[in-house]
Structure formats: C-alpha cells, structure tokens
Enzyme design. Structure first.
Site, PDB file in Angstrom:
ATOM      1  N   ASN A 227       0.848  -1.196   0.000  1.00  0.00           N
ATOM      2  CA  ASN A 227       0.000   0.000   0.000  1.00  0.00           C
ATOM      3  C   ASN A 227       0.880   1.240   0.000  1.00  0.00           C
ATOM      4  OD1 ASN A 227       0.445   0.914   2.854  1.00  0.00           O
ATOM      5  ND2 ASN A 227      -0.349  -1.146   3.245  1.00  0.00           N
ATOM      6  N   ASP A 295      -4.827  -5.954   5.264  1.00  0.00           N
ATOM      7  CA  ASP A 295      -5.873  -6.723   5.952  1.00  0.00           C
ATOM      8  C   ASP A 295      -5.864  -8.192   5.546  1.00  0.00           C
ATOM      9  OD1 ASP A 295      -6.962  -4.679   7.512  1.00  0.00           O
ATOM     10  OD2 ASP A 295      -7.956  -3.845   5.751  1.00  0.00           O
ATOM     11  N   ASP A 323      -5.025  -8.990  13.265  1.00  0.00           N
ATOM     12  CA  ASP A 323      -5.104  -7.563  13.590  1.00  0.00           C
ATOM     13  C   ASP A 323      -4.142  -7.319  14.758  1.00  0.00           C
ATOM     14  OD1 ASP A 323      -5.846  -5.055  14.776  1.00  0.00           O
ATOM     15  OD2 ASP A 323      -7.596  -5.119  13.462  1.00  0.00           O
ATOM     16  N   PHE A 341      -4.345   4.038  14.787  1.00  0.00           N
ATOM     17  CA  PHE A 341      -4.648   5.045  13.779  1.00  0.00           C
ATOM     18  C   PHE A 341      -5.840   4.553  12.971  1.00  0.00           C
ATOM     19  CE2 PHE A 341      -1.399   8.425  13.287  1.00  0.00           C
ATOM     20  CZ  PHE A 341      -0.642   8.109  14.394  1.00  0.00           C
TER      21      PHE A 341
END
Ligand code: C5P
Length: 416
Positions: A227, A295, A323, A341
């Site tokens: 990302n 994710d 997570d 965040f």
C-alpha cells in the site's frame, strides 16, 4: 529465522537497562590536536554502551590519528571531505548533520572553536556544525596559553550563548610540557556526560513500541501486495518520543521514509512478522500502531514465480491477516496505553469511534486519507484524537508537529 527476529535479536543481546546508549546515534567530530589519540578510546567506550558512531575527521586530525584506525574502531563510514561526490550521493551534508541524536566534538581545538563561533563553513566539520539542529557537546583541548587567550575566552562565551555544551577542559600536565587548563577530559568522563545528556525528559525509563510503514504480502517470490504508506508519520512519532527520553522500538514494514534517529529499528515485511516482532518487544509502557497493515494476505503464496499459462489467469485466494492492534490491546501483557490510527476515506469520525471500541484501544488518531487531501504519502496530516473522553480535532499541520503533540499527550498520560 525471519529478518525481524534477527534484527531484534541483535538489539536485545545486551538489553538495555545497563547499556544506556543503545539506539543512540552520535556524530563524532575529531579535530586536530594531540588529544585526538584519546578519541580512539572514546569511540570504543561509546560503542560498548551501545551507541552508533559516525566519525568525521578534519584534515589536521589526520596528522594525529589515522583515518583507518578511526574507521575500523567506529565500524562505520568515515567522513572527511566537504566536496566528496560519493558522500553527497550517499548522504548529503545537511542530512549527515541532522541524522544523529548528538554531535560530539572531541577534541575541539582552539581553531575549530573559533570557526564555530564565527559560523564558518570552510571544511566538512564546520559545515556540519553550522547546518545542524542537533544538540552539540564539545570537549576542548589546547595549550594553556591558547585556552587563556582573550580570543578563546570570547569564543567560549559565544559558543555557550549559542547553546553548545562544553565538557572541561581539565587542568594538568600538558603534552607541550606546560601545566594548567587545556587537557581534554578523559573518555569515560565524556561517556558519563553523554549518558547524562540522554537521561532526561518526561519519558525516561519508558519503553514504547511503534509500528510503521506498509506491509508487503507475497504473491510469489517476486510479487507482493503493498500500500501507499510512506512511514513518515511513524518515523516522526518515534523521533518525538525518543526526544522525550523514551526507549523506542520501531517495528517497520518496507517504508520509503528514513528510519528514525534514536530508536531500535526492527525491519519486517509481512503482517505476521510485524505481529511477532511486536510481541517479542513486549512488555512496554505504550504501543502506537501507525502501520498500514494489509488486511489480507494470499492464502497459499507460491514459492516459485507464477508463470503465464495458456490455462488462463492465476486465481489468488486471500486469507485474513492478524489484527496486530486488537491482538495486543486484548492480550494479557497489554501496554498501559494503546493507540491506533484510523485512515478513512469517508465517515471518518463514526468509523474511527467504532474502531476504538472494537479494537479495545485507548486512543484512535483518525485521519481522512481521501486522495484530494494529499495526506497519504504527503508531509502534512489533519487528525482527530478520539479517546474515552471524546474527540478533539487538530488543525492541519506537519506530520512532525502531529507527532510532537501526540508525544506530549503520551507523556501526560503515562505520568498520571
Ligand atoms: O482496521 P483498520 O486497518 O482501519 O485499523 C487501523 C489501525 O489498526 C491502525 O492503527 C493499524 O496499525 C492497526 N492494524 C493492525 N493490524 C491490522 C490492521 C490494522 O495493527 N491487521
């Protein structure tokens, strides 16, 4: 063993309470006096305490100790020339002058002090000292008459007024046969002073873990899913918290932003590695999860490069990543303060508030990363801090300023 474990293993080797300079980066400028021979011992002593040393020598210093000895003892590249194109390509002068946590000048000759007092930039050492915004400590060494001279005394006053800290000189027999003030303080005295320098700030004795950057999730050995996170906010946070005296463990994915000065850096690639690195860095007083963790990962990443085939396109199946934030926030050795965040593109507040509860963290720092904000990959951020007490929106500011504000809040929260 994964890269993260290796890197972390190294930093953990001699942990840490008694090795006080671990993670500290010191730029050591050696100028040309007979006391330069003591700098060799100084380098050894500082490294024994865990410090990283980047040495810089003036031309005159090379008359007293050899560049080879300095480079070998410091275990790092030696910088000597102002106009060295290789150095400029590797690390510019400005960056070199600011990448350290502390600039130490030992020995500082009368000549270098005079040039510093005048703000000259006529060699690499003086240029770095003029370009820096890092704290500077100097250990003068010179003949007693040179020390007593009104010109030197004027320069000392100027340098002290400029905020430069001075160690010594000591009084004693001098190499030139005279007696009086002018001897450089001993290496161990300098080490003690450097320790005292770092042993200040509201977060001294606090250990804080920060995750930062993107993760890379492999598809095959050459392809991965990533990302756009640059790691800028995480790095700024690490620096702001280190500056307050915290011992920072910085767990980062493959980010383009420079690693923060003053933190123990643990490099990982995948979300699973990041979770393991965070778990082995526990216990900690606080943990701040600024990483943009993927994710999902590819369920069964291929260990061979996928080939184009006549049978059509490869079918990638995904599976959920752990997570990290939620796992740590709900674990039995949860840090006192857990901060997440929330990068959102719509309904920022509502989503972030829900996330705070779902992930069991104390605060969420929420921001809008819609492309038109320029925040993802940019140098500014506009955040809302959400806690149990409510939410607080801060004006748009640089990521460094956001980091400093968050660091202030962390210091307050841990003091309560
Ligand atoms: O759910 P979302 O990805 O928006 O949550 C963002 C927060 O959760 C960030 O603090 C991020 O670092 C953390 N996170 C995590 N592990 C994941 C996903 C997100 O720690 N797998």
């Amino acid at each position: 063993m994964i890269a993260a474990e290796r890197a972390y293993g190294q930093t953990r080797l001699g942990r840490i309470a008694d090795i006080m300079l671990t993670g500290k980066h010191i730029l050591l400028i050696i100028s040309g006096g007979i006391a330069a021979y003591k700098s060799l011992d100084l380098i050894r002593r500082l490294r024994e305490q865990g410090a990283t040393i980047t040495p810089v020598m003036t031309r005159a210093a090379e008359q007293f100790v050899t560049p080879l000895s300095v480079a070998a003892l410091s275990g790092s590249k030696l910088y000597r020339d102002l106009f060295d194109l290789t150095d400029e390509a590797e690390m510019g002068h400005i960056q070199l002058s600011r990448s350290a946590d502390l600039i130490l000048v030992a020995p500082a000759t009368g000549d270098l002090m005079a040039r510093m007092a005048q703000g000259r930039a006529d060699d690499l050492a003086s240029t770095l000292l003029l370009a820096t915004d890092t704290p500077v400590v100097i250990a003068p060494a010179m003949n007693v008459r040179m020390w007593d001279h009104p010109a030197t005394q004027r320069n000392i006053k100027t340098l002290t007024d400029d905020g430069i800290a001075m160690l010594g000189p000591n009084e004693g027999d001098m190499a030139c046969g005279e007696y009086g003030p002018g001897r450089m303080v001993e290496p161990m005295e300098i080490v003690q002073a450097v320790k005292r320098h770092f042993d200040s700030g509201p977060l001294v004795g606090r250990r804080i873990i920060i995750t930062s950057g993107p993760t890379h999730e492999p598809i095959d050995p050459v392809r991965y899913i990533a990302n756009r996170s640059s790691g800028a906010q995480g790095s700024a946070l690490a620096e702001a918290l280190s500056a307050k005296g915290a011992e920072v463990v910085f767990v980062t994915g493959p980010a383009e932003h420079a690693h923060p000065a003053g933190a123990q850096v643990v490099m990982v690639e995948t979300a699973q590695q990041m979770l393991e690195a965070v778990q082995s860095a526990l216990p900690a007083d606080a943990a701040i999860f600024a990483a943009a963790v993927a994710d999902w990962r590819i369920d069964d990443a291929s260990d061979r490069k996928l080939k184009k085939t006549r049978d059509g396109l490869p079918a990638l199946t995904f599976t959920e990543n752990p997570d990290i934030l939620a796992t740590i926030a709900k674990s039995k050795n949860r840090p006192l303060l857990v901060v997440g965040f929330a990068a959102e593109t719509d309904n920022v507040l509502a989503h972030a508030k829900a996330k705070r509860e779902r992930k069991a963290c104390d605060w969420i720092v929420a921001n809008d990363v819609s492309p038109e904000t320029g925040i993802m990959g940019g140098s500014e951020n506009a955040v809302t801090l959400i806690s149990e007490e409510g939410s607080e929106t801060w004006p748009r500011m640089t990521k460094r300023e956001v980091a400093k504000r968050i660091a202030d809040r962390v210091a307050q929260a841990l003091a309560e």
